[in-house]
Design a protein around this motif. Sequence first.
Motif, short mmCIF file in Angstrom:
data_model
loop_
_atom_site.label_atom_id
_atom_site.label_comp_id
_atom_site.label_asym_id
_atom_site.label_seq_id
_atom_site.Cartn_x
_atom_site.Cartn_y
_atom_site.Cartn_z
N VAL A 289 0.85 -1.20 0.00
CA VAL A 289 0.00 0.00 0.00
C VAL A 289 0.88 1.24 0.00
O VAL A 289 1.86 1.32 0.75
CB VAL A 289 -0.93 0.02 1.25
CG1 VAL A 289 -1.72 1.33 1.29
CG2 VAL A 289 -1.87 -1.17 1.24
N ALA A 327 -7.17 -1.57 4.39
CA ALA A 327 -7.09 -2.31 3.12
C ALA A 327 -7.98 -3.55 3.17
O ALA A 327 -8.69 -3.86 2.21
CB ALA A 327 -5.64 -2.72 2.84
N GLY A 330 -11.63 -2.67 2.85
CA GLY A 330 -12.04 -2.08 1.58
C GLY A 330 -12.04 -0.56 1.58
O GLY A 330 -12.65 0.07 0.73
N GLN A 332 -9.05 1.23 1.75
CA GLN A 332 -7.73 1.68 1.33
C GLN A 332 -7.38 1.05 -0.01
O GLN A 332 -7.45 -0.17 -0.17
CB GLN A 332 -6.70 1.27 2.39
CG GLN A 332 -5.27 1.61 2.07
CD GLN A 332 -4.97 3.09 2.28
OE1 GLN A 332 -4.65 3.78 1.33
NE2 GLN A 332 -5.10 3.56 3.50
N VAL A 333 -7.01 1.86 -0.98
CA VAL A 333 -6.58 1.34 -2.28
C VAL A 333 -5.21 0.69 -2.12
O VAL A 333 -4.31 1.27 -1.51
CB VAL A 333 -6.52 2.46 -3.33
CG1 VAL A 333 -5.99 1.93 -4.66
CG2 VAL A 333 -7.90 3.08 -3.52
N THR A 334 -5.06 -0.52 -2.67
CA THR A 334 -3.79 -1.25 -2.56
C THR A 334 -3.06 -1.27 -3.90
O THR A 334 -3.68 -1.23 -4.97
CB THR A 334 -4.02 -2.69 -2.08
OG1 THR A 334 -4.90 -3.33 -2.99
CG2 THR A 334 -4.64 -2.71 -0.70
N GLU A 335 -1.75 -1.36 -3.81
CA GLU A 335 -0.94 -1.36 -5.03
C GLU A 335 -0.80 -2.76 -5.61
O GLU A 335 -0.89 -2.96 -6.82
CB GLU A 335 0.44 -0.79 -4.70
CG GLU A 335 1.34 -0.60 -5.91
CD GLU A 335 2.61 0.15 -5.54
OE1 GLU A 335 3.67 -0.50 -5.43
OE2 GLU A 335 2.55 1.38 -5.35
N LEU A 352 -9.25 -7.85 -2.53
CA LEU A 352 -8.35 -6.76 -2.87
C LEU A 352 -9.08 -5.67 -3.67
O LEU A 352 -9.70 -5.95 -4.69
CB LEU A 352 -7.17 -7.28 -3.69
CG LEU A 352 -5.98 -6.32 -3.84
CD1 LEU A 352 -5.26 -6.17 -2.52
CD2 LEU A 352 -5.02 -6.80 -4.92
N ASN A 353 -9.01 -4.44 -3.15
CA ASN A 353 -9.61 -3.27 -3.79
C ASN A 353 -11.13 -3.39 -3.99
O ASN A 353 -11.70 -2.79 -4.91
CB ASN A 353 -8.93 -2.98 -5.14
CG ASN A 353 -7.50 -2.47 -4.94
OD1 ASN A 353 -7.20 -1.81 -3.94
ND2 ASN A 353 -6.63 -2.79 -5.88
N GLN A 354 -11.78 -4.18 -3.14
CA GLN A 354 -13.24 -4.24 -3.12
C GLN A 354 -13.75 -3.24 -2.08
O GLN A 354 -13.28 -3.24 -0.94
CB GLN A 354 -13.72 -5.64 -2.74
CG GLN A 354 -13.27 -6.73 -3.68
CD GLN A 354 -14.06 -6.73 -4.98
OE1 GLN A 354 -15.27 -6.66 -4.98
NE2 GLN A 354 -13.35 -6.81 -6.10
N ASP A 355 -14.70 -2.38 -2.44
CA ASP A 355 -15.18 -1.41 -1.45
C ASP A 355 -16.12 -2.12 -0.46
O ASP A 355 -16.57 -3.23 -0.70
CB ASP A 355 -15.86 -0.22 -2.12
CG ASP A 355 -17.15 -0.57 -2.84
OD1 ASP A 355 -17.96 -1.35 -2.29
OD2 ASP A 355 -17.37 -0.07 -3.96
#
Length: 538
Positions: A289, A327, A330, A332-335, A352-355
């Motif tokens: 992140v 993260a 949902g 926090q945007v992850t790299e 991952l990256n699911q709100d």
Amino acid sequence: MIGTFHYNLKHLLELVNKEVSGLDQQVPAVAMRNITKTFNSGAVVANKDVSINVFRGEILALLGENGSGKTTLMNMLSGIYFPDDGQIFVDGKEVVIRSPKDALDLGIGMIHQHFKLVDVLTATENIILGLKEEGKLDLKKAAQRVKDICDQYGFELDPYQKVYNMSVSQKQTVEIIKVLYRKADILILDEPTAVLTPQETNSLFNVLRNMKADGKAVIIITHKLNEVKEISDYVDVLRHGEFIGSLKTSESTTQEMTNMMVGRQVSLNIDRPDPVGQDPRLKIKDLTVRSEDGVLKLDHVSFEALGGEVLGIAGISGSGQKELLEAIAGLQVTEEGSIMYVNEDGAEEELLNQDPNKIRRKGITLSFVPEDRLGMGLVGNMDLADNMMLRSFRAGKSPFTDRKAPRKLAEQVVDELEVVTPGISTAVRRLSGGNVQKVLVGREIAETPRVLMTAYAVRGLDINSSYTIYNLINEQKKKGVAVIYVGEDLDVLIELADRIVVLCDGKLSGILDARKTDKNEVGLYMTSLHGEGGEENE
């Protein structure tokens, strides 16, 4: 009534003993007499007829539950509030303190829990900020004086280091030196070890002992009773804004202190039931992140959270704990990386990256108690029932929101968790910190989650409220919930958790068996990378 009379009589004897004992000076450095402070036109009584003494060459610990009036009392001594009634004496002379400047002119300085520093300035520039001195500003001379103070008391600080490059303990050092630079010899520290490692706490205590030896008077406000036993000479206890009693630390126990704070016998044992089931619930793999400005917050972190266990997360403040939980939730945007949720039937679902709404629609029950209670967790201006509704207003097909169920849940939380409130129609912001936390935890547990995440669930809470939260966490563990607990008190973390994931500068430093480790080992892992890669450290 008899117990209170006993403690007040004991306090009177203590004051007499302190004034005629071997202390170098019989006149108190500070004497507060019959101090009363109210708010809201007298509706809220913060302090009522409180009297305390603190002497030079002494460290006094001020104890009490949340809302007992400790910080309000010290805010009056430091000039932030002005008492409605009562007297303050400094070195035997009655004084009037109307502002922090008045307090500093009398040699009284308060170091608050939340630092007031300018990040882009150096330590020296922060320390002298606001001072009016004759002649041209001489930064070199000021830096030398800062260095002299460091040498005198045992601080470790580079006078030219920028604040944004400092650790939490270094920032705290700047705040302490700031008042010493202004020649304060009566110091008040509010929760000074809240975000320090054991090693940093030991260093701070050594400094405080040096100040004590130099004849300074020190007052600390803290909830950590083990530290009170270690560093203080006397303990004064407040309850519901009133003075309850004084104890000589060396002749008292943490149990006695707790009973005085709460007003009844309280068990200080944290139960740690054996793990239940221990089936994988979350599989975190190479989670990375970055913040919006490109700073790496989490660097390829990997571990598993198991059902029926408490997984502790330890790390110095800012090591990635907040980003890790957000993260997973949902938020926090992850790299890169993977957050795999394991269903009851063993099927895996990528989060991952699911709100949060997408996670909820998948039928995945995650509950999250964030660090920011009244920002991310609850809405301060809304009442208890409406805050319960934040979790359920999207449910159902009717265009009208169901208000009965949230009200019933609010009543249930108030009843079962003993939330002190005038009623469920009271705005949450009007509740004490401990009661706000009970409302938030109660709401999230009511979701019957399979994963419960908490960030600093007991930060700033008194002993009684803290143990209520610990019991709630253990009840969830017994039900097979995977509990992820981010904490800053390592004594509690080691007692409560089954395993501890340690983060250092956003990387996984190690995973420790909580039953086989101690806080010094955890502290070392917090400050240096050991077993990167997620291997268990036995």
